[in-house]
Motif scaffolding. Structure first.
Motif, mmCIF file in Angstrom:
data_model
loop_
_atom_site.group_PDB
_atom_site.id
_atom_site.type_symbol
_atom_site.label_atom_id
_atom_site.label_comp_id
_atom_site.label_asym_id
_atom_site.label_seq_id
_atom_site.Cartn_x
_atom_site.Cartn_y
_atom_site.Cartn_z
ATOM 1 N N THR A 48 38.873 43.585 22.376
ATOM 2 C CA THR A 48 39.671 44.675 22.912
ATOM 3 C C THR A 48 41.134 44.685 22.483
ATOM 4 N N GLN A 68 38.215 41.547 26.818
ATOM 5 C CA GLN A 68 38.183 41.689 28.271
ATOM 6 C C GLN A 68 37.945 43.160 28.568
ATOM 7 N N THR A 69 36.685 43.489 28.866
ATOM 8 C CA THR A 69 36.339 44.887 29.086
ATOM 9 C C THR A 69 35.104 44.995 29.975
ATOM 10 N N GLN A 70 34.969 46.159 30.601
ATOM 11 C CA GLN A 70 33.767 46.467 31.369
ATOM 12 C C GLN A 70 32.841 47.405 30.592
ATOM 13 N N ARG A 71 33.312 47.890 29.429
ATOM 14 C CA ARG A 71 32.466 48.778 28.609
ATOM 15 C C ARG A 71 31.220 48.022 28.144
ATOM 16 N N ASP A 72 30.107 48.734 28.060
ATOM 17 C CA ASP A 72 28.874 48.118 27.562
ATOM 18 C C ASP A 72 29.090 47.605 26.145
ATOM 19 N N SER A 107 32.693 34.615 30.238
ATOM 20 C CA SER A 107 31.461 35.048 29.578
ATOM 21 C C SER A 107 30.921 33.952 28.657
ATOM 22 N N ARG A 160 27.806 39.601 30.050
ATOM 23 C CA ARG A 160 28.934 39.754 30.968
ATOM 24 C C ARG A 160 29.108 38.457 31.762
ATOM 25 N N GLU A 164 32.777 38.871 37.598
ATOM 26 C CA GLU A 164 33.467 40.161 37.574
ATOM 27 C C GLU A 164 32.647 41.272 36.925
ATOM 28 N N ASN A 165 31.477 40.947 36.406
ATOM 29 C CA ASN A 165 30.610 41.901 35.732
ATOM 30 C C ASN A 165 31.289 42.584 34.542
ATOM 31 N N ASP A 166 32.100 41.811 33.807
ATOM 32 C CA ASP A 166 32.712 42.310 32.583
ATOM 33 C C ASP A 166 32.578 41.244 31.500
ATOM 34 N N TYR A 167 33.113 41.529 30.337
ATOM 35 C CA TYR A 167 33.084 40.589 29.215
ATOM 36 C C TYR A 167 34.458 39.939 29.111
#
Length: 192
Positions: A48, A68-72, A107, A160, A164-167
């Motif tokens: 990112t 550091q992102t929540q995008r798929d 992650s 993920r 936090e359910n992100d990467y």
């Protein structure tokens, strides 16, 4: 005998604690290497950003390559492919200054060196933790027989983090050093 009063000891204790904290955060001396790559120098990545936050000022180069992102994730996951040029063929040890593995709030990620198969970065020998909260460490990825010329080294994140359910993966640096050919070990079977 004259004793120091608690009022005089307070600033000294605070200074000592600050010194220890600063030493724990600063990146350690670079390991022995013939090839050095800063994480933020990677040209082939879909991470990112280049992290230049003040929290990373004590990292190598005062910056990191940051995912550091929540995008798929894209097909095949997020990747950062470094392409060091090796002056000679031979056995090389690859070390990574990255977010520690096996920590629930980070992650999991994978590493592929040259034509070797991709391996999950988990359980690698860890040394010299540093950075904010001790998030970084030097990991010894292994010894690889590599050709002279450009060699791709890819850090890949497919999953993920649970908390936090992100990467979240940070790369601070890579170091490669020439090593002797590992000794051949005779095959062994259980019971022999």
């Amino acid at each position: 005998m004259r004793h120091s009063s608690p009022k005089r000891l307070g600033p000294l204790i605070a200074l000592a604690l600050l010194s220890v904290t600063a030493a724990a955060c600063a990146a350690p001396t670079k390991p022995p290497h013939e090839v050095w790559l800063e994480g933020e120098s990677c040209q082939d990545h879909d991470f990112t950003t280049i992290g230049r936050d003040p929290a990373f000022k004590d990292c190598y180069g005062s910056a990191i390559l940051q995912l550091q992102t929540q995008r798929d994730a894209p097909p095949g996951g997020y990747h950062a492919t470094f392409r060091p040029t090796l002056k000679e063929a031979g056995w090389w040890e690859v070390l990574l200054a990255v977010t520690k593995t096996g920590v629930p709030n980070l992650s999991p990620f994978y590493l592929q060196v040259g034509d070797y198969r991709s391996r999950r970065v988990y359980g690698f020998p860890v040394a010299s933790e540093y950075g904010p909260g001790g998030i970084f460490a030097w990991l010894t990825a292994g010894r690889f027989q590599l050709p002279a010329g450009e060699t791709p080294i890819t850090v890949r994140c497919l999953e993920r983090r649970r908390s936090e359910n992100d990467y979240l993966v940070y790369v601070d640096a890579l170091a490669l050093r020439r090593v002797e050919e590992p000794p051949c070990q005779a095959p062994s079977w259980p019971g022999r």
